[in-house]
Scaffold this active site. Structure first.
Site, PDB file in Angstrom:
ATOM      1  N   HIS A  93       5.482   9.707  -7.706  1.00  0.00           N
ATOM      2  CA  HIS A  93       5.993   9.220  -7.473  1.00  0.00           C
ATOM      3  C   HIS A  93       6.351   8.141  -6.880  1.00  0.00           C
ATOM      4  CE1 HIS A  93      10.293   7.186  -8.054  1.00  0.00           C
ATOM      5  NE2 HIS A  93       9.935   7.631  -6.652  1.00  0.00           N
ATOM      6  N   GLU A  94       5.767   8.703  -4.897  1.00  0.00           N
ATOM      7  CA  GLU A  94       5.709   8.718  -3.721  1.00  0.00           C
ATOM      8  C   GLU A  94       4.281   7.668  -3.885  1.00  0.00           C
ATOM      9  OE1 GLU A  94       8.339   8.195  -2.678  1.00  0.00           O
ATOM     10  OE2 GLU A  94       9.712   9.903  -3.306  1.00  0.00           O
ATOM     11  N   HIS A  97       4.747   4.081  -5.309  1.00  0.00           N
ATOM     12  CA  HIS A  97       5.031   3.211  -5.102  1.00  0.00           C
ATOM     13  C   HIS A  97       4.124   2.615  -3.545  1.00  0.00           C
ATOM     14  CE1 HIS A  97       9.965   3.524  -5.413  1.00  0.00           C
ATOM     15  NE2 HIS A  97       9.467   4.773  -5.176  1.00  0.00           N
ATOM     16  N   HIS A 101       3.067  -1.796  -4.013  1.00  0.00           N
ATOM     17  CA  HIS A 101       2.652  -2.255  -2.138  1.00  0.00           C
ATOM     18  C   HIS A 101       1.857  -2.642  -2.633  1.00  0.00           C
ATOM     19  CE1 HIS A 101       3.602  -1.807   1.757  1.00  0.00           C
ATOM     20  NE2 HIS A 101       3.738  -3.581   1.511  1.00  0.00           N
TER      21      HIS A 101
END
Length: 222
Positions: A93-94, A97, A101
């Site tokens: 999940h991280e 991100h 970006h």
């Protein structure tokens, strides 16, 4: 009786999401020696795989997150070193991100800008709240307007957290879930658990905003 019911409903609304997020994370955090790597190792592998070799994977005590300013994926010790469904899903999940970006996601940019705004709003709200006793003495007539301003500022904070939901759900279900499912990082039998963890990861900010509201209500009672 109505007051009791309303109080219970308020407690459920505020505490419910926080307990549910924690429950889902803890439920699937058991060590799984059969998994090929830890959350930190998977995060490093995925970043390298998607051409993001310059983004480090770091251990933090501040909670799992991707820092867009430092361009770093940060995982809690349990998820960085853990070999569990929770560790794998949260790490992915991280990383998602970081992918948002890198791909120039408009929604991610808006969320980042709103998060910076929220930091300033929280500081202003706290200053207004702390100075309330002095205002009560020097200018009692302004007190109502001051509390209205605090409520408005905290309302902005809640809205900001809700606006981040599309970004969080895209990270969990638009990116992380397909990576885990289609690319075979988890066995099909483990996917229901991974979905639960990813859903909880997407709701973390909403749960945090509700806890912030509770803290504000506690301050008002003093």
């Amino acid at each position: 009786m109505l007051y009791v019911v309303l109080t219970l409903l308020l407690v459920a609304v505020i505490y419910g999401p926080q307990f549910w997020v924690r429950y889902e994370m803890d439920r699937h955090a058991a060590d799984r020696p059969d998994l090929p790597g830890t959350g930190g190792e998977l995060a490093r592998h995925l970043l390298d795989r998607f051409g993001l070799q310059t983004i480090p994977v770091e251990i933090t005590a501040a909670g799992d997150h991707y820092d867009p300013d430092a361009r770093a994926v940060r995982l809690s010790p349990g998820n960085h070193d853990g070999r569990s469904i929770t560790a794998v899903a949260v790490a992915t999940h991280e990383v998602a991100h970081a992918l948002q970006h890198a791909q120039g996601s408009r929604l991610f940019d808006i969320r980042t800008s709103l998060a910076r705004l929220l930091g300033k709003v929280d500081k202003v709200a706290m200053v207004v709240l702390v100075t309330a006793p002095l205002v009560m003495i020097l200018a009692p007539g302004v007190l109502f307007a001051q509390f209205a301003a605090v409520l408005a500022l905290l309302g902005i904070g809640l809205v900001v957290h809700l606006v981040t939901l599309p970004v969080e759900f895209d990270a969990s279900f638009g990116k992380a879930l397909p990576i885990l499912q289609q690319d075979g990082y988890l066995h099909p039998d483990d996917m229901p658990a991974a979905r639960g963890v990813l859903r909880a990861a997407a709701m973390t900010y909403v749960a945090a905003s509700l806890m912030g509201l509770l803290n504000f209500l506690r301050i008002l009672r003093r």
